[in-house]
Design an enzyme around this catalytic site. Structure first.
Site, PDB file in Angstrom:
ATOM      1  N   SER A 106       0.815  -1.220   0.000  1.00 51.85           N
ATOM      2  CA  SER A 106       0.000   0.000   0.000  1.00 51.85           C
ATOM      3  C   SER A 106       0.850   1.273   0.000  1.00 51.85           C
ATOM      4  CB  SER A 106      -0.926  -0.013   1.222  1.00 51.85           C
ATOM      5  OG  SER A 106      -0.162  -0.063   2.410  1.00 51.85           O
ATOM      6  N   GLU A 165      10.518  -9.386  -4.503  1.00 55.11           N
ATOM      7  CA  GLU A 165      10.977  -8.062  -4.050  1.00 55.11           C
ATOM      8  C   GLU A 165      12.475  -8.079  -3.748  1.00 55.11           C
ATOM      9  OE1 GLU A 165       6.778  -6.542  -2.041  1.00 55.11           O
ATOM     10  OE2 GLU A 165       8.237  -7.598  -0.816  1.00 55.11           O
ATOM     11  N   LYS A 184       6.742   2.125  10.719  1.00 60.57           N
ATOM     12  CA  LYS A 184       7.613   1.073  10.183  1.00 60.57           C
ATOM     13  C   LYS A 184       9.023   1.104  10.783  1.00 60.57           C
ATOM     14  CE  LYS A 184       4.420  -0.522   7.543  1.00 60.57           C
ATOM     15  NZ  LYS A 184       4.396  -0.529   6.109  1.00 60.57           N
TER      16      LYS A 184
HETATM   17  C1  5RP Z   1       4.968  -7.020   0.404  1.00 60.75           C
HETATM   18  C2  5RP Z   1       5.843  -6.177   1.247  1.00 60.75           C
HETATM   19  C3  5RP Z   1       5.389  -4.798   1.539  1.00 60.75           C
HETATM   20  O1  5RP Z   1       6.347  -3.901   1.071  1.00 60.75           O
HETATM   21  C4  5RP Z   1       5.229  -4.666   3.025  1.00 60.75           C
HETATM   22  O2  5RP Z   1       4.324  -5.657   3.476  1.00 60.75           O
HETATM   23  C5  5RP Z   1       4.695  -3.281   3.382  1.00 60.75           C
HETATM   24  O3  5RP Z   1       3.399  -3.146   2.889  1.00 60.75           O
HETATM   25  P1  5RP Z   1       2.577  -1.814   3.096  1.00 60.75           P
HETATM   26  O4  5RP Z   1       3.269  -0.745   2.323  1.00 60.75           O
HETATM   27  O5  5RP Z   1       1.195  -2.149   2.566  1.00 60.75           O
HETATM   28  O6  5RP Z   1       2.539  -1.531   4.585  1.00 60.75           O
HETATM   29  O7  5RP Z   1       6.889  -6.578   1.714  1.00 60.75           O
HETATM   30  O8  5RP Z   1       5.471  -8.326   0.291  1.00 60.75           O
END
Ligand code: 5RP
Length: 216
Positions: A31, A103, A121
């Site tokens: 997101s 990723e 985060k």
């Molecule tokens: C997907 C990921 C995303 O980057 C991680 O979960 C963060 O997601 P968001 O930006 O929705 O918080 O690693 O595999």
């Protein structure tokens, strides 16, 4: 837009500003990165992108970004992605969206990997769970070797992998990353070492905290 959504957008916009004309750009998923696509498109640069997930590919194309296959490109200029947890010394946990294997390939191929996120985060220490992608072959044996681990009730990865989460303690991320990588049946895990990341961009309220990750 909620406060945390505004932070995601601010971090994504700050990262979009670092992309240069002509760049080959790796796009992560989630997101936070969803805010990157319109910000990048708005810059009107001549860039080509590769996407770490089918949903990112679709969303990037929807705003007019050119997305190309990643089979024939040996390197990328820059990659930008979110994360579930980011420490000040550059360890990441990724894979909340189950896309961590692709990723990681995208991040590792980039000359510069930028991780973005809202303030929540940024953590003092990584906490479990750590996402895993596993082969179906020998799954019960792999799970037994990895305990404590749970299967996640989500579709398989685009590469057919089964998504699980490791719940053990993370006392030494490097040691644990080595152990997870060395377990047969593990395709990849969501621990990203500091060597993969160049820059972290964290949005907190109205402010942006950007810092380089020390290497060696
Ligand atoms: C997907 C990921 C995303 O980057 C991680 O979960 C963060 O997601 P968001 O930006 O929705 O918080 O690693 O595999």
């Amino acid at each position: 837009m909620s406060g945390s959504e505004a932070e995601k957008q601010a971090a994504a916009r700050a990262a979009a500003a670092l992309v240069r004309d002509g760049d080959l750009v790796g796009l992560g998923s989630g997101s936070t990165v969803a805010h990157l696509f319109p910000a990048l498109a708005a810059r009107g640069l001549a860039i080509r992108c590769v996407a770490a997930s089918p949903s990112s590919e679709q969303a990037a194309r929807a705003v007019g970004l050119e997305v190309v296959p990643f089979e024939q490109l040996a390197r990328l200029d820059v990659a930008i992605d979110g994360a579930d947890q980011i420490t000040r010394d550059g360890w990441l946990i990724k894979g909340g969206g189950a896309a961590h294997t692709r990723e990681k390939i995208v991040a590792a191929a980039a000359d510069r990997f930028i991780v973005i996120g809202g303030a929540e985060k940024l953590v003092d220490a990584l906490e479990p769970p750590i996402p895993l992608e596993l082969l179906e072959f020998g799954l019960a044996a792999t799970l037994a070797a990895l305990q404590p681990v749970t299967l996640r009730d989500v579709p398989r990865s685009p590469d057919g992998g089964i998504i699980a989460d490791y719940h053990g303690p993370i006392e030494d991320p490097a040691q644990l990353a080595t152990r997870l990588s060395a377990t047969p049946g593990v395709v990849d895990h969501g621990l990203f070492p500091p060597e993969l990341t160049n820059t972290a961009i964290i949005a907190r309220g109205e402010g942006i905290l950007a810092f380089e990750i020390p290497h060696g």
